[in-house]
Write an enzyme that holds these catalytic residues in place. Sequence first.
Site, PDB file in Angstrom:
ATOM      1  N   ASP A 212      97.513  18.875  56.401  1.00  0.00           N
ATOM      2  CA  ASP A 212      96.054  18.891  56.422  1.00  0.00           C
ATOM      3  C   ASP A 212      95.596  18.535  57.829  1.00  0.00           C
ATOM      4  O   ASP A 212      96.355  17.986  58.617  1.00  0.00           O
ATOM      5  CB  ASP A 212      95.517  17.850  55.424  1.00  0.00           C
ATOM      6  CG  ASP A 212      93.994  17.871  55.344  1.00  0.00           C
ATOM      7  OD1 ASP A 212      93.428  18.950  55.102  1.00  0.00           O
ATOM      8  OD2 ASP A 212      93.375  16.816  55.550  1.00  0.00           O
ATOM      9  N   SER A 213      94.341  18.824  58.121  1.00  0.00           N
ATOM     10  CA  SER A 213      93.768  18.455  59.423  1.00  0.00           C
ATOM     11  C   SER A 213      93.698  16.941  59.598  1.00  0.00           C
ATOM     12  O   SER A 213      93.623  16.456  60.717  1.00  0.00           O
ATOM     13  CB  SER A 213      92.373  19.050  59.553  1.00  0.00           C
ATOM     14  OG  SER A 213      91.558  18.623  58.478  1.00  0.00           O
TER      15      SER A 213
ATOM     16  N   CYS B 148      94.492  21.868  53.625  1.00  0.00           N
ATOM     17  CA  CYS B 148      93.249  22.042  54.382  1.00  0.00           C
ATOM     18  C   CYS B 148      92.609  23.381  54.038  1.00  0.00           C
ATOM     19  O   CYS B 148      93.216  24.439  54.224  1.00  0.00           O
ATOM     20  CB  CYS B 148      93.568  21.979  55.872  1.00  0.00           C
ATOM     21  SG  CYS B 148      92.140  22.231  56.931  1.00  0.00           S
TER      22      CYS B 148
ATOM     23  N   GLU C 288      83.982  10.043  54.485  1.00  0.00           N
ATOM     24  CA  GLU C 288      84.839   9.139  55.258  1.00  0.00           C
ATOM     25  C   GLU C 288      84.174   7.782  55.460  1.00  0.00           C
ATOM     26  O   GLU C 288      84.843   6.749  55.486  1.00  0.00           O
ATOM     27  CB  GLU C 288      85.207   9.770  56.608  1.00  0.00           C
ATOM     28  CG  GLU C 288      86.075  11.006  56.401  1.00  0.00           C
ATOM     29  CD  GLU C 288      86.977  11.333  57.567  1.00  0.00           C
ATOM     30  OE1 GLU C 288      86.780  10.789  58.654  1.00  0.00           O
ATOM     31  OE2 GLU C 288      87.887  12.162  57.360  1.00  0.00           O
TER      32      GLU C 288
ATOM     33  N   CYS D 292      86.588  21.866  50.127  1.00  0.00           N
ATOM     34  CA  CYS D 292      86.996  20.970  51.212  1.00  0.00           C
ATOM     35  C   CYS D 292      87.645  19.762  50.560  1.00  0.00           C
ATOM     36  O   CYS D 292      87.135  19.255  49.549  1.00  0.00           O
ATOM     37  CB  CYS D 292      85.787  20.554  52.052  1.00  0.00           C
ATOM     38  SG  CYS D 292      86.153  19.293  53.297  1.00  0.00           S
TER      39      CYS D 292
ATOM     40  N   HIS E   1      87.601  16.760  51.138  1.00  0.00           N
ATOM     41  CA  HIS E   1      86.806  15.533  51.049  1.00  0.00           C
ATOM     42  C   HIS E   1      85.814  15.544  49.896  1.00  0.00           C
ATOM     43  O   HIS E   1      85.342  14.493  49.473  1.00  0.00           O
ATOM     44  CB  HIS E   1      86.003  15.318  52.330  1.00  0.00           C
ATOM     45  CG  HIS E   1      86.820  14.818  53.484  1.00  0.00           C
ATOM     46  ND1 HIS E   1      87.839  15.538  54.035  1.00  0.00           N
ATOM     47  CD2 HIS E   1      86.751  13.668  54.189  1.00  0.00           C
ATOM     48  CE1 HIS E   1      88.360  14.853  55.043  1.00  0.00           C
ATOM     49  NE2 HIS E   1      87.728  13.716  55.152  1.00  0.00           N
TER      50      HIS E   1
END
Lengths: 269, 269
Positions: free
Chosen positions: B11-12, B74, B153, B185, B187
């Site tokens: 993942d990024s 990702c 985050e 995504c 997140h």
Amino acid sequence: MSDSRPIGVFDSGIGGLTVVRALTHHLPHENIIYFGDTARVPYGSKSPQVVRDYAAQDTDVLLQHKVKIIVVACNTVSAVALDVVQKRSRVPVVGVIIPGAEAAVQATKKKRVGVIGTVGTIKSDAYVNALRQIDPSVQAFSQACPLFVPLAEEGWTEHKATELIAKEYLFPLTLEKIDALILGCTHYPLLRNVIDNTLHHAVALIDSGEATAQAVAVLLEEQGMKNMSRLKPNLQFYVSDVPHKFTDVGERFLGQRLGKVHRVPAFPA
Amino acid sequence: MSDSRPIGVFDSGIGGLTVVRALTHHLPHENIIYFGDTARVPYGSKSPQVVRDYAAQDTDVLLQHKVKIIVVACNTVSAVALDVVQKRSRVPVVGVIIPGAEAAVQATKKKRVGVIGTVGTIKSDAYVNALRQIDPSVQAFSQACPLFVPLAEEGWTEHKATELIAKEYLFPLTLEKIDALILGCTHYPLLRNVIDNTLHHAVALIDSGEATAQAVAVLLEEQGMKNMSRLKPNLQFYVSDVPHKFTDVGERFLGQRLGKVHRVPAFPA
């Protein structure tokens, strides 16, 4: 004496264009080369070790262009890696921390200064230490504001959500009765209105980039390094990535047309 | 047959830990190696060209560990660089786009599916194209939500500002009367509650990572590649940077203790 070599400016991304904007205002005849590490932005959430590696590489990009001075527009780099840039460079290096701290010390009457910035900048205590060195009687209070950068880049500078977020971040600083606040990140001047409203126009907002541009003007004058040519100066923009909306966002930060933007290859060379 | 080689996941950054969490749920006996490119995160705001360069390097990190399959957690990489990973790899490669799109097609009754993701994912139209290929009668509507990643985050998953931002991003999708929404995504599952509330609990939320974990389980079963050992599986975490709060944020995404995290040197090697 005249020195037509360009001023080199680097940043983690496009935020440093607010510093270029201030430089073109204070030094309208200077050639400027800008490098933004848009392929690895942001730096503010990364570890000092990684930021120091990147800062060394960014410095090398500018040195290849025979700059006469290096302006570290990025607050995070100025906070955690200025020595890396200085060690690598034979030309003078100016970061944004000292000029920003000096401007704040001049502005505060109550000797109570707030500092906002990225996690990296705030955790380094670079501004707090600089303020103390300049005037040990100044008390400093700092607050990381990680959402301000994405809000500024999204262009949500007048949004209700931005007001709420600003209120939450700045509330602890208002409790400390600061009367000066250092905008310790290149993006924050774009949020100046919402910050000013949140603080009820009662706090002097210090734009470190603006203070830095003034410091660079003084330094070039003192060292006899100004460009005396009255030809139209050359502004050159280099980036490590040209992402979507780059030009739109960049021109908002720079306050004028960007012109041609050059992409430099990914690091290390 | 038993294949004890690890599943490789990259993942990024740390968002892909939500995919690891789903994998450990569906495949509790598998060894897993995770790589997060935290030194260059995020990818979602960067150009496809840069994301493709990074994806190639990320793939090489996993291949060095003799993984039996590569899971591209990702969404941005899955959207713009899956072919890069596939070309480089001799093992099967699974991205999150097709599993996510398939789950959405199964969930929608009105054949109206929304997609949210990073700018990179949305601009690529990868989900829209996948949905059309799976069921040409499905209409897709997409929306980039750049502020969702920093909000997740920052941990502001229940904040009033997050509600306002969700309302603004999702409003155009509600006008389209979608009944399924792909959380495109890694997140976004952390913002599931606020998204669900904003949509008045009337839309099926599709977690691409969850759908991908299920697809990986099926693939390993079909190919006879499951690990039959009942020893405690080994989860290994590699990152290119260990920034501030890494463990806190990572454990929130993973849903369990991270244990030791290894830092791999900056790229390219």
